[in-house]
Structure formats: structure tokens, C-alpha cells
Write a protein that holds these residues in place. Structure first.
Motif, PDB file in Angstrom:
ATOM      1  N   TYR A 199       0.830  -1.206   0.000  1.00 35.34           N
ATOM      2  CA  TYR A 199       0.000   0.000   0.000  1.00 35.34           C
ATOM      3  C   TYR A 199       0.864   1.256   0.000  1.00 35.34           C
ATOM      4  CZ  TYR A 199      -3.487   3.473   0.993  1.00 35.34           C
ATOM      5  OH  TYR A 199      -4.284   4.584   0.902  1.00 35.34           O
ATOM      6  N   LEU A 200       1.939   1.250   0.774  1.00 34.46           N
ATOM      7  CA  LEU A 200       2.831   2.411   0.801  1.00 34.46           C
ATOM      8  C   LEU A 200       3.438   2.679  -0.573  1.00 34.46           C
ATOM      9  CD1 LEU A 200       4.671   1.816   4.194  1.00 34.46           C
ATOM     10  CD2 LEU A 200       3.271   3.808   3.634  1.00 34.46           C
ATOM     11  N   ASP A 201       3.744   1.609  -1.297  1.00 34.10           N
ATOM     12  CA  ASP A 201       4.426   1.752  -2.587  1.00 34.10           C
ATOM     13  C   ASP A 201       3.493   2.181  -3.715  1.00 34.10           C
ATOM     14  OD1 ASP A 201       6.788   1.064  -1.402  1.00 34.10           O
ATOM     15  OD2 ASP A 201       6.786  -1.016  -2.100  1.00 34.10           O
ATOM     16  N   ASN A 202       2.267   1.596  -3.750  1.00 27.61           N
ATOM     17  CA  ASN A 202       1.425   1.865  -4.920  1.00 27.61           C
ATOM     18  C   ASN A 202      -0.014   2.265  -4.612  1.00 27.61           C
ATOM     19  OD1 ASN A 202      -0.025  -0.623  -4.438  1.00 27.61           O
ATOM     20  ND2 ASN A 202       1.694  -1.718  -5.352  1.00 27.61           N
ATOM     21  N   LYS A 203      -0.379   2.296  -3.306  1.00 26.51           N
ATOM     22  CA  LYS A 203      -1.714   2.755  -2.874  1.00 26.51           C
ATOM     23  C   LYS A 203      -2.861   1.945  -3.484  1.00 26.51           C
ATOM     24  CE  LYS A 203      -0.133   6.136  -0.333  1.00 26.51           C
ATOM     25  NZ  LYS A 203       1.304   5.856  -0.459  1.00 26.51           N
TER      26      LYS A 203
END
Length: 427
Positions: A199-203
Motif C-alpha cells: 500500500y505504501l508503494d502503490n496505494k
């Protein structure tokens, strides 16, 4: 990503009476990443041995426990020179090595100068069945899914975390809605490191859900791979019923919900296997809120929670639209999600207990022992500020502190204090 346990690892490294360290925790909670990250940042060299993938090393402890011989083998396998004062030796999936856990005793007795950390996906199960386990010869740490505090820190919200820990309510209040939205997001993403990093990388919440489903499938595959064949089917039955048990208004675990006519003796071993594997959490009924709480536990009555709220939502296939938009559709299950969140947060610091009156006319979701205090806690899924069960408990036992956790902002009344759910790590 930031993990709170790194502080404990640094403390372990600096202890003068350090022993080999075992890191316990379920599969996929980030043990391997944490050990390697700790080694890379606090040692000159890291020697990583994985006994699951290095099949030829699985019998190196079979003939003897000569540390000199073992170190030589590790050096050849890794291609690195092991210097006692500057090298971290990581023994991953140590349960796959014959007498691997026993070998840690000889590191402690004959070569305490070496820095040795061991871990394994089902090491809790292995310890329970290992009759030669080196009691008193090792240190322990447990790694859990990522907490809400870690979730905020990894979203660059360390300022809010510090304000919450200091109870700076005038600073927190303008960010109340923002923190509530973070909490709802955490309900979906959960604490499994791979899901959080994705989630942090690509939401993408779709990718998060795919990862969660793969983790659940991996757990179920582990049942067949590691569980005794005699209880394999019962483990699966318990696992499949957790969702239904939490969906009930009364979340006390009912054996008859697994199978009609089922009794404790039929499924006790299966439940204990899942607990030792770190996949479920167990909260026991307390009959009397007196120190020590453990002395007043009814071990026959309990609730079960899953390891992680994100996995629970994936198991229930609840969409992000329902969770993030304050949906009223969930009704009773909304309460189950909130209890799950509180249970997994408290589990990192406290033993889980709950209280119910004799005729079950009042029930408190959690009761914790903190230092010399017994703290009753009622959990509300939204902004409902009624606390009937908490009032019954307080009138009967008159404790010094009574807490309500809800989506409402902080407020202190004469006999209880309401804390927002997002401040749970400061309690």
C-alpha cells in the motif's frame, strides 16, 4: 519499514549476559526482514543460514554440537568469515534442522561470544513438542503483525504519534478526522508487512487484498505441511469457524458452532496448535477483577481472534468501500472488527482477558492488568458513548480507572475516560 522491535534487538545486542535469541512469530509477520535489517545496520557482517532452503545443512547438529565445526560449516556455506564480535549469525527456519533448537544451548554454554539469532515460521509449535528444548539457555522476543503505531510512523506521521503518547489533546484534536480515516484504512490494510509495504508503494487496495488472500492460502497450506495428521481436519474446522464466532453478538467461543454436539476435548488440541503457531489469539474470561488476574481466569470460557484485522476482512471478503465509507451495513460485525483491532493491539503488551457478569447481563470486552492496576475497558465501534456494562462493573468493583475506546474524541468524566481508538498504543 520501521518496526518497534528493533529497539529490543539493540538492547539484546548490548546485554553483557546475552544468550542466543529466538524470535517467535507467525509466518509473514516480517521476522526474516527484521533480522537481516538489524544485522545490516548494527553489525559489520551478517551470515544468514536458512535451514528450509539449505537442505544439506539440516543434519549438521546430528553427530555433535562442536561450535568450532559448526562455525566452519557456516563460513563455507555463506562464503564469509565469522568474527565473533562483529558478525551476526542468523539461523532461519531453525525448526527444520535436526536438533537445531538444542544446538542453541551449546552456543550459550560453550561460545557465548557469538551473536546468534534464530527464528522459524512455526517455532512456537516446535518448542511445544521439543522435549530437549534448552530452557533457560536462550532469550526470547515475539514479533507480531505491525501495530497501528508502526502504521502511522511508516506513513510519516511520527509527530502525531509523539503527540498521542504525550496526551497532547489540543494538538491532536485538529487531526481527529485524519487519524480516524487512518484507522479505517488500517482496518482494511491490517498489519502484515507485505500488505502494508504494497500500500505504501502503490496505494492499491486491490493489490493489498490479493496479498492478504495469498497469506491466508499459505497458512492453510501450512496446516497440511506441519500439523499432525490426527488433528489436521479439526484445525481446518476451527480456522473456518472463527469468522462466524466473531460475527455473533455474544463472541464467546462455542464448540457446537464448529460441529453439532462438539465438546472441548474434541477440539482443544487443534485450537492450541493454532495459538502456538501464532495464527489466533485467545482471550479468557476473568471471574474476579483482582490482582493477579491470571489467578481468576476460567480457562474453559474464551474468545478467539485472528492474528490480524486485515486478514479477517480478507477472510470475510469485506470491500474497502464498506470499511472506508462508515457503512452501517456491517451491524454486529462492525463490533467484531473493533474488538479484533483492540485484541491484536493489546496482545503485544498484555495477556488478553474479558469479564462477564454471572447471568451475562453485562460484559466488558477487555480487562487488563497494568502494574498494580486493574483496568476495565469497553469498546465501541463508532461514537456511541453509552457504557452500560462498564457502569455495572464500576458500581460493583469501584476500580481506579475505567476506560472506553470509541471513535469519539477524548473526554474525561467523573468515573470514566473516553479515548479515541486511534490512541490505543498510548494506553
Amino acid at each position: 519499514m520501521y518496526r518497534n522491535l528493533i529497539k529490543d534487538l539493540i538492547f539484546w545486542k548490548e546485554k553483557p549476559n546475552r544468550k542466543p535469541l529466538i524470535i517467535q512469530g507467525a509466518r509473514q509477520v516480517g521476522k526474516t526482514w527484521l533480522m537481516k535489517s538489524f544485522g545490516e545496520t548494527h553489525f559489520k557482517e551478517v551470515v544468514y543460514i536458512n535451514f528450509e532452503s539449505s537442505v544439506r545443512l539440516q543434519n549438521i547438529f546430528k553427530d555433535d554440537f562442536s561450535i568450532e565445526r559448526i562455525i566452519s560449516i557456516f563460513e563455507i556455506e555463506s562464503g564469509k568469515k565469522i568474527i565473533s564480535e562483529s558478525t551476526l549469525i542468523i539461523l532461519d527456519e531453525i525448526q527444520e534442522a535436526y536438533k537445531g533448537l538444542t544446538a542453541l544451548k551449546y552456543f550459550q554454554e560453550n561460545a557465548p561470544k557469538y551473536f546468534v539469532i534464530a527464528a522459524g515460521s512455526l517455532i512456537g509449535v516446535s518448542i511445544q513438542k521439543d522435549k530437549s528444548f534448552p530452557v533457560g539457555k536462550v532469550d526470547f522476543l515475539t514479533l507480531y503483525p505491525m501495530s497501528f503505531e508502526e502504521f502511522l510512523i511508516n506513513h510519516q506521521e511520527e509527530g502525531l504519534v509523539n503527540a498521542i503518547k504525550k496526551n497532547e489533546w489540543s494538538i491532536i484534536e485538529p487531526f481527529h478526522e485524519k487519524l480516524t480515516n487512518y484507522l479505517r484504512l488500517f482496518y482494511f490494510v491490517g498489519g502484515m508487512p507485505e500488505a502494508q509495504k504494497s500500500y505504501l508503494d502503490n496505494k492499491s487496495l486491490t493489490e493489498v487484498r490479493n496479498i492478504q488472500q495469498k497469506i491466508l492460502l499459505g497458512y492453510e497450506n501450512d496446516f497440511a505441511k506441519y500439523a499432525p495428521i490426527t488433528i489436521l481436519q479439526k484445525i481446518r474446522m476451527v480456522w473456518q469457524t472463527i469468522l462466524g464466532q466473531l460475527a455473533k453478538e455474544n463472541k464467546k467461543f462455542i464448540y457446537g458452532q464448529i460441529k453439532q454436539g462438539a465438546r472441548a476435548k474434541d477440539f482443544e488440541e487443534a485450537i492450541n496448535w493454532l495459538v502456538n503457531a501464532g495464527l489466533i489469539l485467545k482471550s479468557y474470561l476473568v471471574t474476579k477483577p483482582t490482582i493477579p488476574l491470571k489467578a481468576y481466569v476460567n480457562f474453559d470460557i474464551f474468545k478467539l481472534y485472528l492474528i490480524d484485522i486485515g486478514l479477517l476482512n480478507a477472510m470475510a471478503n469485506i470491500s474497502e468501500k464498506i470499511l472506508l465509507n462508515k457503512s452501517q451495513i456491517l451491524t454486529e460485525f462492525k463490533g467484531a472488527l473493533t474488538e479484533q483491532f483492540v485484541a491484536q493491539e493489546f496482545n503485544q503488551n498484555f495477556e488478553l482477558h474479558y469479564w462477564s457478569s454471572e447471568k451475562a447481563t453485562a460484559e466488558l470486552d477487555f480487562i487488563i492488568q497494568k502494574n498494580a492496576d486493574i483496568i476495565p475497558i469497553e469498546v465501541k465501534a463508532e461514537e456511541n458513548l453509552k457504557a452500560k456494562s462498564l457502569k455495572v462493573f464500576e458500581d460493583r468493583y469501584q476500580t481506579n480507572q475505567a476506560l472506553r475506546l470509541s471513535m469519539s474524541f477524548y473526554r474525561k468524566e467523573t468515573w470514566l475516560t473516553n479515548f479515541p481508538l486511534y490512541t490505543i498504543f498510548s494506553i
